[in-house]
Design a protein around this motif. Structure first.
Motif, PDB file in Angstrom:
ATOM      1  N   ARG A  68      51.267  59.103  79.417  1.00 37.44           N
ATOM      2  CA  ARG A  68      50.005  58.733  78.777  1.00 37.44           C
ATOM      3  C   ARG A  68      48.988  59.866  78.871  1.00 37.44           C
ATOM      4  N   TRP A  72      47.380  61.987  75.750  1.00 38.00           N
ATOM      5  CA  TRP A  72      45.918  62.136  75.697  1.00 38.00           C
ATOM      6  C   TRP A  72      45.537  63.604  75.520  1.00 38.00           C
ATOM      7  N   GLN A  85      41.463  52.742  79.174  1.00 40.96           N
ATOM      8  CA  GLN A  85      41.923  51.627  78.340  1.00 40.96           C
ATOM      9  C   GLN A  85      43.426  51.448  78.432  1.00 40.96           C
ATOM     10  N   ALA A  86      44.141  52.527  78.769  1.00 43.07           N
ATOM     11  CA  ALA A  86      45.594  52.468  78.946  1.00 43.07           C
ATOM     12  C   ALA A  86      45.980  52.259  80.410  1.00 43.07           C
ATOM     13  N   ARG A 296      54.481  58.379  70.538  1.00 43.18           N
ATOM     14  CA  ARG A 296      53.858  57.224  71.162  1.00 43.18           C
ATOM     15  C   ARG A 296      54.513  56.985  72.519  1.00 43.18           C
TER      16      ARG A 296
END
Length: 317
Positions: A68, A72, A85-86, A296
């Motif tokens: 993640r 980012w 938020q993740a 993703r």
């Protein structure tokens, strides 16, 4: 693929480094006030050709957080709100320290993070880290000439800047023997504006026999906490770039400049060195995205990861 049948477990390189720095490192005062033991100029080499990922097994390392964070970075984002938020909190310490220092409010980390997530205006004011990794990777400052009255040439900052990642992919595809297959986050002009200057500074790549190898130069290397993350980040980038450029993965070379262990990590060192490494996991992709910017989280399939338990240790800010 290299023959591993008579080789020690590749994680042993990391364990030997951790042990060597703790035993032989020079005592040093550092900006955090905690103190470190440090060696200079250390290396680790990892064969990625069989799909393995250098994800440590002698303690649990949160590969989900690493993926993640890397995604980012690749967006060019510099605010911690998308990370929070993740569920990723690894960048909270620096903006939290700034908020406490400038406001005098002894807010808890949990409450600070909740305000970042719930209040967009608060996030804009207090959640930005300055031009850290993603800003340099995707929007390296570019100043273009503009005419002014009287014929004088002035320069303005281009809004997009230079996309080092897009340029790298293009160059690997079109000129694989180039010695310029690299990108960096070490922008001297903007270091003072960053919450933390880049620790993993420069990435370089090499194509041979249909394989993509990569080298990471890391200026500051927290062996106990940071390096396990950095090894995986660099290996993921090699795998992503290889897939995008129709190549197979090759070798990953990690080079550390100031390689250190914090003095308050004695418990981590002792516990981790007491454990035997297990088989490294493998990585495969669920699909081939249209570009390196379109991956993703769900695209990363980590299989066979069965580590020892995590080891808690304090982070120095």
């Amino acid at each position: 693929m290299l023959d591993r049948s008579h080789r020690p477990h590749p994680e042993q390189q990391y364990l030997d480094l951790l042990d060597r720095v703790w035993r032989e490192g020079s005592p040093r005062r550092d900006r955090t006030g905690v103190g470190t033991r440090a060696l200079f100029g250390q290396t680790i080499r990892v064969d990625l050709s069989d799909g393995t990922l250098p994800l440590l097994t002698t303690k649990r390392v949160s590969w989900k957080t690493i993926v993640r964070e890397l995604l980012w970075f690749l967006t060019g984002e510099t605010n911690i709100r998308p990370l929070l938020q993740a569920g990723v909190t690894i960048w909270s310490d620096w903006p939290l320290a700034k908020y406490r220092r400038e406001t005098g409010e002894e807010i808890t980390q949990q409450d600070f993070e909740a305000r970042i997530v719930g209040d967009e205006a608060f996030a804009r004011r207090w959640g930005d880290l300055g031009p850290v990794y993603g800003a340099q990777w995707r929007h390296w400052p570019l100043f273009v000439p503009t005419d002014a009255a009287g014929g004088e040439t002035l320069y303005r900052r281009d809004a997009q800047g230079i996309d080092q990642i897009a340029r790298l992919v293009r160059d690997i595809r079109t000129n694989p023997s180039s010695r310029r297959l690299m990108f960096t986050g070490w922008n001297v002009a903007e270091l003072d504006s960053m919450a933390l200057p880049p620790c993993h500074t420069t990435y370089q790549y090499f194509v041979a026999d249909g394989r993509l190898s990569g080298l990471l130069h890391q200026r500051s290397c927290d062996v106990g906490l940071g390096v396990p993350y950095n090894l995986v980040t660099a290996a993921l980038l090699i795998r992503m770039l290889a897939q995008q450029c129709d190549l197979e993965p090759g070798e990953f070379v990690w080079f550390g400049g100031d390689v250190h262990v914090y003095e308050n990590h004695a418990g981590l060192v002792a516990e981790q060195l007491s454990r035997a490494p297990r088989a490294w996991p493998t990585l495969r992709f669920a699909r081939r995205p249209a570009s390196i910017l379109d991956y993703r989280f769900e695209d990363f399939l980590i299989e066979g990861y069965e580590p020892h338990a995590s080891i808690a240790a304090p982070i120095a800010v």
